[in-house]
Motif scaffolding. Structure first.
Motif, PDB file in Angstrom:
ATOM      1  N   ALA A 158       0.776  -1.327  -0.283  1.00  0.00           N
ATOM      2  CA  ALA A 158       0.238   0.076   0.129  1.00  0.00           C
ATOM      3  C   ALA A 158       0.937   1.078  -0.007  1.00  0.00           C
ATOM      4  CB  ALA A 158      -0.919   0.088   1.286  1.00  0.00           C
ATOM      5  N   PRO A 159       0.670   2.167  -1.012  1.00  0.00           N
ATOM      6  CA  PRO A 159       1.702   3.237  -1.103  1.00  0.00           C
ATOM      7  C   PRO A 159       1.270   4.230  -0.116  1.00  0.00           C
ATOM      8  CG  PRO A 159       0.182   3.377  -2.769  1.00  0.00           C
ATOM      9  CD  PRO A 159      -0.309   2.126  -2.075  1.00  0.00           C
ATOM     10  N   ARG A 160       2.462   4.879   0.687  1.00  0.00           N
ATOM     11  CA  ARG A 160       2.261   5.785   1.446  1.00  0.00           C
ATOM     12  C   ARG A 160       3.332   6.977   1.148  1.00  0.00           C
ATOM     13  NH1 ARG A 160       1.932   1.030   4.542  1.00  0.00           N
ATOM     14  NH2 ARG A 160      -0.029   0.891   5.436  1.00  0.00           N
ATOM     15  N   ALA A 161       4.367   6.617   0.461  1.00  0.00           N
ATOM     16  CA  ALA A 161       5.169   7.784   0.158  1.00  0.00           C
ATOM     17  C   ALA A 161       6.066   7.335  -0.912  1.00  0.00           C
ATOM     18  CB  ALA A 161       6.151   8.251   1.387  1.00  0.00           C
ATOM     19  N   ALA A 162       7.057   7.935  -1.523  1.00  0.00           N
ATOM     20  CA  ALA A 162       7.809   7.629  -2.655  1.00  0.00           C
ATOM     21  C   ALA A 162       8.861   6.638  -1.848  1.00  0.00           C
ATOM     22  CB  ALA A 162       8.755   8.738  -2.993  1.00  0.00           C
ATOM     23  N   TYR A 163       9.453   5.850  -2.588  1.00  0.00           N
ATOM     24  CA  TYR A 163      10.218   4.740  -2.317  1.00  0.00           C
ATOM     25  C   TYR A 163      11.385   5.188  -1.407  1.00  0.00           C
ATOM     26  CZ  TYR A 163       7.613   1.761  -5.401  1.00  0.00           C
ATOM     27  OH  TYR A 163       6.727   0.886  -6.168  1.00  0.00           O
ATOM     28  N   SER A 164      11.651   4.592  -0.354  1.00  0.00           N
ATOM     29  CA  SER A 164      12.691   5.133   0.685  1.00  0.00           C
ATOM     30  C   SER A 164      13.730   4.241   1.011  1.00  0.00           C
ATOM     31  CB  SER A 164      12.081   5.801   2.079  1.00  0.00           C
ATOM     32  OG  SER A 164      11.269   5.093   2.853  1.00  0.00           O
ATOM     33  N   ARG A 191      18.369  11.095  -3.112  1.00  0.00           N
ATOM     34  CA  ARG A 191      18.106   9.734  -3.110  1.00  0.00           C
ATOM     35  C   ARG A 191      18.690   9.017  -1.755  1.00  0.00           C
ATOM     36  NH1 ARG A 191      19.322  10.646  -8.649  1.00  0.00           N
ATOM     37  NH2 ARG A 191      17.175  10.515  -9.888  1.00  0.00           N
ATOM     38  N   PRO A 192      17.798   8.119  -1.244  1.00  0.00           N
ATOM     39  CA  PRO A 192      18.108   7.470  -0.158  1.00  0.00           C
ATOM     40  C   PRO A 192      19.279   6.324  -0.477  1.00  0.00           C
ATOM     41  CG  PRO A 192      16.164   6.573  -0.938  1.00  0.00           C
ATOM     42  CD  PRO A 192      16.351   7.629  -1.921  1.00  0.00           C
ATOM     43  N   ARG A 193      19.781   5.727   0.725  1.00  0.00           N
ATOM     44  CA  ARG A 193      20.554   4.699   0.579  1.00  0.00           C
ATOM     45  C   ARG A 193      19.946   3.503  -0.271  1.00  0.00           C
ATOM     46  NH1 ARG A 193      23.356   2.407   5.839  1.00  0.00           N
ATOM     47  NH2 ARG A 193      21.160   1.478   6.034  1.00  0.00           N
TER      48      ARG A 193
END
Length: 321
Positions: A158-164, A191-193
């Motif tokens: 279920a999407p809650r935010a951009a991919y992190s 961009r996250p790690r």
């Protein structure tokens, strides 16, 4: 019959990226079930270019009786137009949402629509692990992926935010440039790690030699792990250079190089990191009809809890220099 809807005002929550990195055309097959809500929610979080086209496609089975087929088309069109109206409110200004209803074979209609709309990515739904084991094999999603024509983002969460919490599985074969380039387009800046997963094997693993102690075997595995890590680091650098990734846009990496089968190494790493996206490629050169199911990509797709982006390999003649 199609109807085009355009959002008159700017949306919110879109990641800051260069226009060239954003998607200009997405194809989103929907079955109008609860899974569709997750798919459309994820689409709303993807980086879309100004003037981009999002095509919502529903395919009515072509083997229905004529009267039932007419009613099904009418119902599908109403539902799809309603979904499009809701989706367009969440997207940036200038993005078109086009609902399309087709009749026929789902995989064939999806492929045809992808070609006609010049889609860069297909975004589809996937269910839980039991549903996948029972219905994924032979399903529309499988047939679309088997064609190997376009990358497919299989949405489960279920999407809650951009991919992190992204992860990417790399081997030492061709295709890493495409895999990394598309992953960077999917992940917002800053961009996250990214967890980089690589599995290696030791020759004659499992074979016991009387003169080979456990200490010797462990030292051997350690040497192979160091060598594999160095190879992956070099591959990352070379692939990012070929993809012309700007240094400021390159994410930090966390290496996860382990001895073992690729399937087990990937599944354990994704579960431990609680990744929300796994990116991996396939090895088919003329589609993945004979190279996908039963291989690492197919096995992992059915098991991991995250969303999965599958990037097909291009023919060798199309590989960047």
């Amino acid at each position: 019959m199609t109807e085009r809807l355009k959002k008159p005002e700017a949306g919110e929550g879109q990641p800051e990226m260069d226009e060239a990195e954003r998607f200009h055309s997405l194809l989103v097959p929907v079955d109008l079930t609860a899974i569709s809500d997750r798919v459309l929610g994820r689409v709303a979080l993807l980086p879309l270019a100004d003037g981009a086209r999002v095509t919502l496609l529903h395919v009515v089975p072509g083997n229905l009786p004529a009267r039932a087929q007419d009613r099904a088309e009418q119902d599908a069109r109403k539902s799809l137009v309603n979904e499009a109206r809701h989706l367009v409110k969440t997207l940036p200004k200038g993005v078109d949402v086009e609902p399309v209803v087709k009749v026929g074979s789902s995989a064939a209609e999806i492929a045809g629509c992808a070609t006609s709309t010049r889609a860069e990515l297909i975004v589809m739904g996937r269910g839980g692990s039991r549903a996948l084991r029972d219905t994924f094999l032979g399903s529309t999603a499988e047939r679309v992926i088997r064609r190997g024509q376009l990358p497919v983002l299989a949405v489960r969460l279920a999407p809650r935010a951009a991919y992190s919490r992204p992860a990417v599985a790399l081997d030492l074969e061709q295709g890493s440039t495409d895999v990394l380039a598309l992953m960077l387009r999917l992940i917002p800046t800053p961009r996250p790690r990214v967890l980089v997963i690589h599995a290696f094997d030791t020759p004659y693993r499992g074979v016991i030699y009387p003169s080979l102690s456990e200490e010797d075997a462990e030292a051997w595995r350690s040497e192979l792990e160091q060598a594999a890590t160095q190879q992956i680091v070099k591959l990352l650098a070379a692939s990012l250079a070929r993809a012309k990734a700007r240094p400021a846009g390159v994410p930090p990496w966390k290496m996860h190089v382990r001895c073992g089968s690729a399937r087990r190494v990937i599944e354990k790493a994704v579960k431990k990191a609680d990744s929300d996206l796994l990116v991996l490629g396939t090895h088919g050169y003329s589609g993945v009809a004979h190279a996908f199911l039963g291989t690492v990509a197919g096995d992992v797709l059915r098991e991991v809890a995250s969303d999965v982006l599958i990037v097909p390999a291009r023919p060798r003649a199309e590989e960047p220099e």
